[in-house]
Design a protein around this motif. Structure first.
Motif, PDB file in Angstrom:
ATOM      1  N   THR A  21     -76.873  32.789  68.327  1.00 29.18           N
ATOM      2  CA  THR A  21     -76.723  33.415  68.993  1.00 29.18           C
ATOM      3  C   THR A  21     -75.131  33.722  70.329  1.00 29.18           C
ATOM      4  O   THR A  21     -75.369  34.503  71.157  1.00 29.18           O
ATOM      5  CB  THR A  21     -77.841  34.735  69.702  1.00 29.18           C
ATOM      6  N   GLY A  22     -74.821  32.726  70.119  1.00 27.75           N
ATOM      7  CA  GLY A  22     -73.405  33.187  71.125  1.00 27.75           C
ATOM      8  C   GLY A  22     -74.733  31.806  72.359  1.00 27.75           C
ATOM      9  O   GLY A  22     -74.161  31.056  72.849  1.00 27.75           O
ATOM     10  N   GLY A  23     -75.939  32.063  72.714  1.00 24.20           N
ATOM     11  CA  GLY A  23     -76.267  31.520  73.955  1.00 24.20           C
ATOM     12  C   GLY A  23     -75.492  31.112  74.980  1.00 24.20           C
ATOM     13  O   GLY A  23     -74.607  31.691  75.572  1.00 24.20           O
ATOM     14  N   PRO A  24     -76.453  30.377  75.882  1.00 26.67           N
ATOM     15  CA  PRO A  24     -75.727  29.921  77.266  1.00 26.67           C
ATOM     16  C   PRO A  24     -73.859  29.908  76.807  1.00 26.67           C
ATOM     17  O   PRO A  24     -73.277  28.836  76.243  1.00 26.67           O
ATOM     18  CB  PRO A  24     -75.834  28.861  77.573  1.00 26.67           C
ATOM     19  N   MET A  25     -72.634  29.804  78.180  1.00 24.03           N
ATOM     20  CA  MET A  25     -72.280  29.336  77.533  1.00 24.03           C
ATOM     21  C   MET A  25     -71.318  28.418  77.568  1.00 24.03           C
ATOM     22  O   MET A  25     -72.360  27.723  78.871  1.00 24.03           O
ATOM     23  CB  MET A  25     -70.288  30.829  79.537  1.00 24.03           C
ATOM     24  N   SER A  26     -70.919  27.154  77.569  1.00 23.70           N
ATOM     25  CA  SER A  26     -70.611  26.051  77.531  1.00 23.70           C
ATOM     26  C   SER A  26     -70.116  25.973  78.471  1.00 23.70           C
ATOM     27  O   SER A  26     -69.615  26.035  79.654  1.00 23.70           O
ATOM     28  CB  SER A  26     -69.169  26.046  76.803  1.00 23.70           C
ATOM     29  N   THR A  27     -70.570  24.107  78.821  1.00 23.23           N
ATOM     30  CA  THR A  27     -70.322  24.303  80.629  1.00 23.23           C
ATOM     31  C   THR A  27     -69.308  22.799  80.385  1.00 23.23           C
ATOM     32  O   THR A  27     -68.993  22.267  80.865  1.00 23.23           O
ATOM     33  CB  THR A  27     -71.810  22.845  80.830  1.00 23.23           C
ATOM     34  N   GLY A  28     -68.650  23.019  78.711  1.00 21.52           N
ATOM     35  CA  GLY A  28     -67.384  22.409  79.214  1.00 21.52           C
ATOM     36  C   GLY A  28     -67.341  21.011  80.056  1.00 21.52           C
ATOM     37  O   GLY A  28     -67.942  20.229  78.845  1.00 21.52           O
ATOM     38  N   ALA A  29     -66.408  20.442  80.698  1.00 19.06           N
ATOM     39  CA  ALA A  29     -66.570  18.925  81.112  1.00 19.06           C
ATOM     40  C   ALA A  29     -67.882  18.284  81.603  1.00 19.06           C
ATOM     41  O   ALA A  29     -67.653  17.208  81.089  1.00 19.06           O
ATOM     42  CB  ALA A  29     -65.457  18.870  81.430  1.00 19.06           C
ATOM     43  N   VAL A  86     -78.961  24.628  67.944  1.00 20.25           N
ATOM     44  CA  VAL A  86     -80.464  25.435  67.687  1.00 20.25           C
ATOM     45  C   VAL A  86     -80.101  26.055  69.506  1.00 20.25           C
ATOM     46  O   VAL A  86     -79.191  24.832  70.439  1.00 20.25           O
ATOM     47  CB  VAL A  86     -81.217  24.750  68.429  1.00 20.25           C
ATOM     48  N   ASP A  87     -80.084  27.158  69.716  1.00 20.53           N
ATOM     49  CA  ASP A  87     -79.997  27.780  71.099  1.00 20.53           C
ATOM     50  C   ASP A  87     -81.735  27.643  71.647  1.00 20.53           C
ATOM     51  O   ASP A  87     -81.930  28.241  71.606  1.00 20.53           O
ATOM     52  CB  ASP A  87     -79.790  28.972  71.556  1.00 20.53           C
ATOM     53  N   LEU A  88     -81.694  26.610  72.653  1.00 22.06           N
ATOM     54  CA  LEU A  88     -83.655  26.601  72.997  1.00 22.06           C
ATOM     55  C   LEU A  88     -83.823  27.881  74.376  1.00 22.06           C
ATOM     56  O   LEU A  88     -84.627  27.269  74.226  1.00 22.06           O
ATOM     57  CB  LEU A  88     -83.865  25.216  73.854  1.00 22.06           C
ATOM     58  N   SER A  89     -82.321  28.289  74.962  1.00 19.55           N
ATOM     59  CA  SER A  89     -82.998  29.618  75.753  1.00 19.55           C
ATOM     60  C   SER A  89     -83.574  30.381  75.111  1.00 19.55           C
ATOM     61  O   SER A  89     -84.126  31.287  75.541  1.00 19.55           O
ATOM     62  CB  SER A  89     -81.497  29.394  76.001  1.00 19.55           C
ATOM     63  N   ILE A  90     -83.365  30.763  74.354  1.00 18.76           N
ATOM     64  CA  ILE A  90     -83.769  31.951  73.524  1.00 18.76           C
ATOM     65  C   ILE A  90     -85.359  31.465  72.853  1.00 18.76           C
ATOM     66  O   ILE A  90     -86.239  32.477  72.398  1.00 18.76           O
ATOM     67  CB  ILE A  90     -83.662  32.252  71.887  1.00 18.76           C
ATOM     68  N   THR A 102     -90.906  29.319  79.636  1.00 18.40           N
ATOM     69  CA  THR A 102     -89.971  28.346  80.344  1.00 18.40           C
ATOM     70  C   THR A 102     -89.779  27.051  80.544  1.00 18.40           C
ATOM     71  O   THR A 102     -88.397  26.706  81.708  1.00 18.40           O
ATOM     72  CB  THR A 102     -90.200  28.457  82.177  1.00 18.40           C
ATOM     73  N   GLU A 103     -89.662  26.249  79.254  1.00 21.00           N
ATOM     74  CA  GLU A 103     -89.910  25.001  79.147  1.00 21.00           C
ATOM     75  C   GLU A 103     -88.717  25.187  79.432  1.00 21.00           C
ATOM     76  O   GLU A 103     -88.177  24.384  79.978  1.00 21.00           O
ATOM     77  CB  GLU A 103     -90.281  24.808  77.689  1.00 21.00           C
ATOM     78  N   PHE A 104     -87.484  25.602  78.258  1.00 16.28           N
ATOM     79  CA  PHE A 104     -86.595  25.338  78.703  1.00 16.28           C
ATOM     80  C   PHE A 104     -85.376  26.156  79.412  1.00 16.28           C
ATOM     81  O   PHE A 104     -84.256  26.961  79.337  1.00 16.28           O
ATOM     82  CB  PHE A 104     -85.722  25.604  76.781  1.00 16.28           C
ATOM     83  N   GLY A 105     -86.186  26.789  80.119  1.00 19.29           N
ATOM     84  CA  GLY A 105     -85.032  28.710  81.438  1.00 19.29           C
ATOM     85  C   GLY A 105     -84.652  27.833  82.272  1.00 19.29           C
ATOM     86  O   GLY A 105     -84.193  26.559  82.453  1.00 19.29           O
ATOM     87  N   PRO A 106     -84.058  28.894  83.131  1.00 22.30           N
ATOM     88  CA  PRO A 106     -83.218  28.026  84.216  1.00 22.30           C
ATOM     89  C   PRO A 106     -83.870  26.803  84.859  1.00 22.30           C
ATOM     90  O   PRO A 106     -84.440  27.633  85.402  1.00 22.30           O
ATOM     91  CB  PRO A 106     -82.382  29.460  85.230  1.00 22.30           C
ATOM     92  N   GLY A 107     -83.120  25.822  85.327  1.00 22.58           N
ATOM     93  CA  GLY A 107     -83.727  25.204  86.686  1.00 22.58           C
ATOM     94  C   GLY A 107     -84.971  24.401  85.416  1.00 22.58           C
ATOM     95  O   GLY A 107     -85.502  23.248  86.089  1.00 22.58           O
ATOM     96  N   SER A 108     -85.153  24.307  84.269  1.00 19.90           N
ATOM     97  CA  SER A 108     -86.257  23.553  84.016  1.00 19.90           C
ATOM     98  C   SER A 108     -85.693  21.688  83.677  1.00 19.90           C
ATOM     99  O   SER A 108     -84.328  21.591  83.449  1.00 19.90           O
ATOM    100  CB  SER A 108     -86.261  23.744  82.354  1.00 19.90           C
ATOM    101  N   ARG A 109     -86.783  20.710  83.752  1.00 18.85           N
ATOM    102  CA  ARG A 109     -86.479  19.916  83.926  1.00 18.85           C
ATOM    103  C   ARG A 109     -85.967  19.441  82.209  1.00 18.85           C
ATOM    104  O   ARG A 109     -85.576  19.987  81.456  1.00 18.85           O
ATOM    105  CB  ARG A 109     -87.808  19.288  84.416  1.00 18.85           C
ATOM    106  N   PHE A 110     -85.178  18.489  82.309  1.00 18.14           N
ATOM    107  CA  PHE A 110     -84.354  17.763  81.203  1.00 18.14           C
ATOM    108  C   PHE A 110     -85.720  17.936  80.256  1.00 18.14           C
ATOM    109  O   PHE A 110     -86.279  16.214  80.843  1.00 18.14           O
ATOM    110  CB  PHE A 110     -83.636  16.540  81.775  1.00 18.14           C
ATOM    111  N   PRO A 111     -85.229  17.847  78.662  1.00 16.62           N
ATOM    112  CA  PRO A 111     -87.135  16.957  77.825  1.00 16.62           C
ATOM    113  C   PRO A 111     -87.031  15.682  78.076  1.00 16.62           C
ATOM    114  O   PRO A 111     -85.859  14.922  78.193  1.00 16.62           O
ATOM    115  CB  PRO A 111     -86.448  17.534  77.112  1.00 16.62           C
TER     116      PRO A 111
END
Length: 382
Positions: free
Chosen positions: A88-96, A138-142, A146-155
């Motif tokens: 779905t496009g998901g979050p913008m790429s974080t680039g470098a 696979v876009d985990l943000s959708i 809140t498991e994969f939401g903003p500020g969530s801990r790295f799995p």
């Protein structure tokens, strides 16, 4: 071990493992079985019981390696299954931060790297050597919650393992049109963005295909997976390394190894009308691999070097996926299970467990021993 020959044979199962921008994961499951002829019992075919036990140890070793590696890494993951959500496009790429190649890799892209931590991950043309072919994003943000939401801990390791198991094989099957061979040379992998990318907001992971060796080390892929036979075979003359009596990955034949492949057989040429039973495969391969051995080692080479001849089978799942090829190979069975260590190509002078092989006494003149079908009891001599 029983002295009765065993008719079962089977292809080694795939082994998964993928290094990543921050690490790797590997697991293995393997199973090969063979029969044995009678012109010199215990020196021609590898028994199913022995080979199954030896290659099972490969699975244990690779699994342990995967668990050890994954504790210290958070990047690429690999597994046997993956369900893809539409992109779905998901979050913008974080680039470098996560890496430009990772952030922009899409379905059908091929990736490679040379550093152990995959810090130099890059996209390449799929006709060039590469280590990973992207099958899905696979876009985990959708995902709900809140498991994969903003500020969530790295799995953690186990959570990424669950995610790959829930998502990747269906994605790979869809990508290949349900023609993925789970027993072939390609395994399913997953790449995550690493902790830095996650902290910057990257929530996409990539499912894909890789060629994992027995120990989980990735082997180069040339061309797209959909356009090639997925059979887990090596070219004739390839030597497969050894560790604690079990096979590992291809090595130079001057190094200790478990066995040497002597030929590749295309079962599709012999059985063009459909899937052959294991019994039909064995009847054909017994003759074909014996002929290959005679050509590779000379008529008495196998016997004089006290080696064991064995082959693989193609099962129905692999056949339906389009896999048709198997190896004929030679090694040295040991009574306690697994393989003896061989140094140098079997075409020349070899050492078995550090010593030259001692040829058995010559057969009496005028007496021959018939070769039975796989599974038959040894014919009596005398």
């Amino acid at each position: 071990m029983s002295d009765e020959p065993t008719p079962e044979t089977s292809r080694p199962d795939p082994v998964d493992g993928t290094p990543s921008p921050t690490g790797d994961d590997a697991s293995a499951d393997a199973d090969t079985a063979t029969g044995r002829p009678v012109d010199q019992p215990r020196s021609r075919y590898l028994s199913a019981k022995t080979t199954r036990r030896a290659l099972a140890a490969v699975a244990v070793g690779a699994l342990l390696a995967a668990l050890i590696t994954i504790v210290f890494s958070d990047g690429f993951q690999s597994g046997d299954e993956l369900i893809s959500h539409p992109n779905t496009g998901g979050p913008m790429s974080t680039g470098a931060v996560a890496g430009k190649a990772f952030g922009t890799a899409g379905v059908g892209d091929c990736l490679t790297w040379t550093k152990d931590d995959a810090g130099d991950l890059s996209k390449v043309d799929c006709t060039d050597d590469h280590l990973f072919e992207v099958a899905a994003e696979v876009d985990l943000s959708i995902f709900p919650g809140t498991e994969f939401g903003p500020g969530s801990r790295f799995p953690g390791v186990l959570r990424f393992s669950e995610l790959r198991d829930e998502h990747c094989t269906p994605a790979v099957n869809a990508y290949l049109g349900a023609r993925y061979d789970p027993h072939g040379k390609f395994s399913v992998g997953l790449i995550n963005p690493g902790e830095a990318g996650w902290a910057a907001g990257e929530r996409t992971v990539r499912c894909g295909l890789q060629n994992s060796g027995t120990t989980g080390n990735l082997q180069p892929i040339t061309g797209t997976v959909a356009n090639q036979d997925q059979s887990k075979v090596w070219n004739g003359g390839t030597c497969i390394g050894i560790n604690q009596n079990v096979p590992t990955d291809p090595v130079d034949c001057a190094e200790p190894h478990a066995f040497e492949t002597i030929s590749v057989v295309d079962l599709g040429a012999k059985f063009p009308d459909g899937f052959p039973t294991v019994e039909d495969q064995d009847r054909y391969l017994e003759e074909t691999c014996t002929q290959a051995s005679n050509e590779y080692l000379g008529p008495d080479g196998l016997r004089n070097k006290t080696l064991t001849l064995f082959w693989d089978n193609v099962d129905l799942t692999s056949w339906l996926a389009g896999s048709r090829k198997v190896n004929c190979s030679v090694g040295k069975e040991i009574d306690t299970g697994g393989f003896a260590s061989i140094v140098n190509s079997t075409k020349g002078e070899i050492l078995i467990n550090g010593a030259p092989p001692v040829p058995p006494p010559a057969l009496p003149e005028g007496r021959s021993v018939p070769t039975p079908l796989p599974g038959a009891a040894p014919a009596p001599i005398g």
